[in-house]
Scaffold this motif. Sequence first.
Motif: not given
Length: 748
Positions: A217-220, A459-468, A479-494
């Motif tokens: 539920a946190a991936f929303e 959840r798949y996320e893409y991030h970009r950080f750009k200094p002025d 000090v430079r521009e950086r980009t990051f991306q990844a896929l996160a996953s989760s499962i719960a069973a009750i």
Amino acid sequence: MTRYLLLVSATLLLTFLLQTAHGQSAAISGMIQDTESGEDVAFAYIHLEEINRTTTSNNSGSFSFRNVPNGTYTLVVHRIGYVTQNRSITVTTDDEIEILIQLRSTILTGQTVEVIADSEILVGSGMEHASVKITGDELRQDLGTTLSETLESRAGFSQRTMGVAPGRPVIRGLGDLRVEILQDGGKSSDVSWTSADHAVSLDPSSAEEIQVARGPAAFEYGANALGGVINVVKNRIPNTVPTRTTGVLSAQGVTVNRGLTGASSLNIPFDPVVVTLQLNGRTGQDFRAPGGRVTNTGILSSDNALGIGYIKPWGYAGLSGSMYYNEYGIPPNPDGGHAEGVNMEMVKYQGEGRSEVLLNHDTFNLLELRGGFTSYHHAEIEDGGIVGTEYRMISHSGSVKIRNQEWGFFESGLIGIDSELVDYSVFGSRTPNSTSGSAAVFAIQEIDLGDLHLESGLRYEYHRFKPDQERNSPVIGHVRERTFQALASSIAAIYNFGNGYYLGTTLMHSFRPPSVEELYSEGPHLAAYSYEVGNPDLSPERALGSELFARYRTDSAHIEFSAYYNYFNNYIHPQDTGEPNHRLPEFNNWQFVGARAAMYGTELDAEIQLQENLVIDGTYTFTIGNRTLSDEEQEQAGLEQKKQPLPMIPPMEGGIGLRYAKSGFSIGGRLKFAAAQNRTAEFESATSGYTTVDLKGQYRFSIGNTFHTLTLNIRNLMNTEYYNHLSRIKEIFPEPGRSADLLYRIYF
């Protein structure tokens, strides 16, 4: 502001265009009665969870929801002094569904039952999800100045502090960006995650409920919330039309700092338009510790909002605007920083547009659109009124979510996309101005296979950080521009074993990019007594989390035990190097570093009815955090030492309480304890164990068409001097001493 207006305009235009394509909908109405007396129950809080619709029963106990799309929903009915009821309702036609809900009184604060179909068979609990909610008695009796103070008595929760105002929740040793804080499902959009002296920009006094999303539920809301997502529900944009004007008025007084709080909330119907108005104000002087007054810890804040909703058979659309102002002090540091302390001033303007549209589709039944704008300003004022450090942040966010019914293997869930653009500026240090952008796509689905409930999330996320501007810093590097991306996953069973027994597990692979401050910070943070050094070469933080929990819930007992283990391949944290900064030798360098680390522990939460009017409850949390030393550190420390405790890990802590309740009246006491924390990081101070005593009392009564609650808390009855291990000023000042808190609330 222009981008925000364009986003809202686009949202409303799309809503209008989709009106002609809305799907089948129904109205749900009903009556709420007391099981024993048969009397109508007014002021009950009713929530359709899957589509987040809320309303309140009127004086005659009746309620109604319009424009409910076809599907199966969980109807949650909560009222102070009664068992919370979960009922499954299936909507398949355009007819109006009428139901009778009978609530049974209880003296347990968090009791929940599930009603199967329309029968009155009560079986165990409706809490079959990994997430939890805090409402009613639990919320009112623990209501504090900050969100973290309100939550700290629950198992697994601690609070990072630096005085009264700057408190932030910590869950199982995880804090800052590893715990996402939301308001009505939107980000709080402040800089409380950057440092211990920064306060969370929301006031819990007008909260209707607090939701803690865990697992899939946190991936929303994000891929980095290994600790969980805390959503403070205030319902600032109305989504249902009440039958009359409703509202809440409250006043609270606190003796430890001579604090006063006033809060009000109004929902005014002009069918099909509803207007919501929320006004909150808080003031307090320096708090008193057992050894005397702690200077420069006063607070003055205001949190106000205006919302409007347009509710029609096709769905609803609405706008809200809010302003949050907070002025508070940070205590002085005699050995460094400012001898008189630092004063903080923050102001946040926030606007949001949101709409839900019913869809004419067999699988996808609801479309939600959201757009938001936030302007945040934060100044740290030194001696003589000089602004030492100043933060400015402007953020724009938007999301589109589609909720589904049966879809392939799954029975229900949602898919969506969201994005955020942030302009971030810091004045008073060499931290560069920067922009950051993120985009994400996610899916969360659920299915019940007999007694087995499954939740999954991606959840798949893409991030970009750009200094002025790019530059080479002799302190932090390139000090430079950086980009990051990844896929996160989760499962719960009750799994439901019957007779109130549940066994569940949650597995999560999380992803968190380094923040702007962790990458580029370079300069003194006087209020936090540190010189912060970023690291532009940081890799993202990835973690594998696992949890096993067992629940037992009946009419007379709630018991839950959890064990958890989280492994990080690059745990990012500020590390005190023990080296004075060459520019400002009164401050040590705090370097952001990444290391392999692990956190694990156990947790217990129990509430048991001993006799008809007597309840005992208890909590226990124990977390251990270690990081693996680098090869260079191992050489310096000796080959035999391969691990070192992580900084700012809470000690073993918990509490046990006893409460007597009868006919709207309750009184009780609670013993809170924490063990000594000697497992400390290098240059981190240890803290001693302590025990404190709290007393609580509450009285509920009705006068005419109004419902009243009067709650008295006496905190730290014995005026014990103790130190919070997660406080950045624990070497200098203890926590607050004895305090009497009185809260009076009127529902009408």
